[in-house]
Every structure is written in C-alpha cells, then in structure tokens.
Design an enzyme around this catalytic site. Structure first.
Site, mmCIF file in Angstrom:
data_model
loop_
_atom_site.group_PDB
_atom_site.id
_atom_site.type_symbol
_atom_site.label_atom_id
_atom_site.label_comp_id
_atom_site.label_asym_id
_atom_site.label_seq_id
_atom_site.Cartn_x
_atom_site.Cartn_y
_atom_site.Cartn_z
ATOM 1 C CE LYS A 1 5.782 3.289 -10.960
ATOM 2 N NZ LYS A 1 6.703 4.598 -10.629
ATOM 3 C CD GLU B 1 6.922 -4.009 -3.132
ATOM 4 O OE1 GLU B 1 6.798 -2.889 -3.849
ATOM 5 O OE2 GLU B 1 6.196 -4.701 -3.429
ATOM 6 C CG ASP B 2 8.490 -0.260 -7.181
ATOM 7 O OD1 ASP B 2 8.114 -1.338 -6.857
ATOM 8 O OD2 ASP B 2 7.944 0.436 -8.281
ATOM 9 C CB THR C 1 8.252 -3.970 -15.785
ATOM 10 O OG1 THR C 1 8.406 -4.237 -14.455
ATOM 11 C CG2 THR C 1 9.351 -4.899 -16.340
ATOM 12 C CG ASP D 1 8.122 -5.395 -6.319
ATOM 13 O OD1 ASP D 1 7.276 -6.218 -6.772
ATOM 14 O OD2 ASP D 1 8.429 -4.143 -6.752
ATOM 15 C CG LEU D 2 10.087 -8.509 -11.233
ATOM 16 C CD1 LEU D 2 11.573 -8.807 -11.653
ATOM 17 C CD2 LEU D 2 9.578 -9.627 -12.217
ATOM 18 C CG ASP D 3 6.843 -5.627 -12.634
ATOM 19 O OD1 ASP D 3 7.687 -5.894 -13.501
ATOM 20 O OD2 ASP D 3 6.065 -6.362 -12.499
ATOM 21 C CB SER E 1 6.746 -10.144 -8.285
ATOM 22 O OG SER E 1 6.280 -9.445 -9.462
ATOM 23 C CB ALA E 2 1.351 -8.151 -7.627
ATOM 24 C CE LYS F 1 4.142 -7.345 -3.772
ATOM 25 N NZ LYS F 1 5.093 -6.799 -4.716
HETATM 26 C C1 BG6 Z 1 3.270 -5.791 -10.336
HETATM 27 C C2 BG6 Z 1 3.274 -4.350 -10.925
HETATM 28 O O1 BG6 Z 1 4.561 -5.910 -9.943
HETATM 29 O O2 BG6 Z 1 2.743 -6.387 -11.124
HETATM 30 C C3 BG6 Z 1 1.909 -3.622 -11.294
HETATM 31 O O3 BG6 Z 1 3.782 -3.098 -10.206
HETATM 32 C C4 BG6 Z 1 1.133 -4.984 -12.382
HETATM 33 O O4 BG6 Z 1 2.046 -2.485 -11.962
HETATM 34 C C5 BG6 Z 1 1.320 -6.125 -11.455
HETATM 35 O O5 BG6 Z 1 0.012 -4.670 -12.628
HETATM 36 C C6 BG6 Z 1 0.873 -7.344 -12.180
HETATM 37 O O6 BG6 Z 1 1.528 -7.774 -13.239
HETATM 38 P P1 BG6 Z 1 1.349 -8.627 -14.485
HETATM 39 O O7 BG6 Z 1 2.411 -8.795 -15.226
HETATM 40 O O8 BG6 Z 1 0.627 -9.992 -14.018
HETATM 41 O O9 BG6 Z 1 0.031 -7.965 -15.468
HETATM 42 MG MG MG Z 2 7.095 -2.881 -7.778
#
Ligand code: BG6
Ligand code: MG
Length: 222
Positions: free
Chosen positions: A50, A174-175, A22, A14-16, A119-120, A150
């Site tokens: 998250k 994943e966090d 972030t 996962d990224l964030d 990542s979402a 997710k």
């Molecule tokens: C996820 C974050 O990785 O991405 C969420 O944990 C965030 O908090 C989601 O809402 C979507 O991100 P973005 O950058 O498309 O607004």
């Molecule tokens: Mg995350």
C-alpha cells in the site's frame, strides 16, 4: 505554539485507500501474477504494497516468491500486472467513492480550502475520471510526475508547490504507513485514514470520512 501555525490552507488527498478502495483490485492483479509465477500472495502481504510505487511493489512480490529477475523482465511483469489491474479499474463506478469523502471535499472547497491529489499511482487521472470526480481536484500530483516514491515526500511537496501553499498549513490524508512518513518528512500535518495501529505516526487518525467536517478535523489536529 501560535494557533496560526495550524491554519489550514489546503488539503492533499492520497487516492488509493483514501478516495477509493482500489487496494482490492491491486491485490487481485498481484495475486494473479504471483500465481502465474508459482507462489501464493496473501491479503496480509498485500498490506506491504500500500502506498508504494508499482516497481517497489513488484520487488516486494518477487522477494516473497524468492524470484530474481532482470530489469527488463521486471518491466514486462509490471506491465502485465497493470493490464489486469486496468481491467478492474475500467469497470469501476462512481458509487465506489469511499463514503463521506466527496461531501467533505466539497465542504472544504466551499470554505476556500484548496484541494490537491498526491498519489503514487500512474493511473490516478484515469481513476478520477472513471469516478467522475477529477474536477474536485485543483492540482494532481501523481506517479507520472515524480521520480522518488513514498516514503519520500516529493509527491506531496510537488502538490503543495502547485497549490502555492506552505506544507505547514496543509493536511495530507493517507491510508498507508509510507504515505504518513512521506507527509511527516515533508513538514505536512498528517492524518491517517484507517487503522490507528498501522498509522501510529500520523498526527491524527480517522476511520473514514463519514460525517467529517472542517471543524471536526481542526479539532482533531489542533
Ligand atoms: C498507490 C497504491 O496509490 O499506487 C499502491 O497504494 C500502488 O498499491 C501505487 O502500487 C502505484 O499504482 P499504479 O496504479 O501506478 O500501479
Ligand atoms: Mg493509499
């Protein structure tokens, strides 16, 4: 169970919250939006956002504020929040990569383990470029490529398909609770990064990647 079942062929990150923190920037941007809408948004409430998509996050924010809006209005607010978020992201530096994760990925790659991102975020590529680590990832499954967010496993299944690996031979890091659920539902081995109380459904939980090696990881999930 046959030990081959746990042979790791790939790792999906996962990224964030796993590669970079972030969440603090998402929080600042959502808080600013809440303020503009006339209510307060706390750091505790931010936990609920998250791992989930931008629109799902906005829906929770509006629910907290007791505000009902049309799809068009929501679209505009999500865009506004994203512009504020991008102001922070565009200033990010490579030293914001979370400790240990880059070395761990390099070690995995040197041992032939394939690496993907799941990542979402629709800003994932921008963030990876900003951090100068986009080349570490062979495959990028992000929020621009899936319809189901997710805890649906779609994003991780897409990454596994692109990597040509079976989910059973793949770890997902994943966090977020929603991300652990997505990984579990997809048949992946889930490893939580963060608080074991929040990530209790993960196969194993680590506090961070400092000093992490493939051997240690195999021991944790074995
Ligand atoms: C996820 C974050 O990785 O991405 C969420 O944990 C965030 O908090 C989601 O809402 C979507 O991100 P973005 O950058 O498309 O607004
Ligand atoms: Mg995350």
């Amino acid at each position: 169970m046959n030990s081959d079942m746990y042979k790791i062929n790939a790792c999906i990150f996962d990224l964030d919250g796993v590669v970079v923190d972030t969440a603090k920037y998402h929080y600042l941007a959502w808080k600013r939006l809440a303020k503009e809408l006339g209510f307060d948004f706390t750091i505790e409430a931010n936990e609920r956002l998250k791992g989930i998509s931008r629109l799902d996050s906005l829906n929770i924010l509006l629910e907290i504020g007791g505000i009902v809006l049309s799809a068009d209005e929501k679209e505009k607010l999500a865009e506004k929040k994203n512009q504020w978020y991008l102001e922070y992201i565009n200033k990010m530096q490579p030293d914001e990569i979370l400790p240990g994760v880059k070395n761990f990925i390099k070690e995995l790659k040197s041992k032939g383990i394939r690496i993907g991102l799941g990542s979402a975020s629709k800003n994932a590529k921008l963030i990876l470029n900003q951090l100068e680590i986009i080349d570490l990832f062979e495959v990028i499954a992000d929020g621009t490529r899936v319809l189901k967010a997710k805890p649906d496993p779609e994003i991780f299944l897409l990454a596994a398909k692109d990597l040509n690996v079976d989910p059973h031979q793949c770890i997902v890091f994943e966090d977020a609770e929603a991300g652990i659920e997505a990984a579990n539902r997809g048949g992946f081995t889930s490893v939580g990064v963060g608080d074991p109380k929040i990530l209790c459904k993960a196969k194993a939980v680590i506090p961070n990647f400092i000093g992490m090696t493939l051997d240690k990881m195999t021991g944790l999930i074995g």
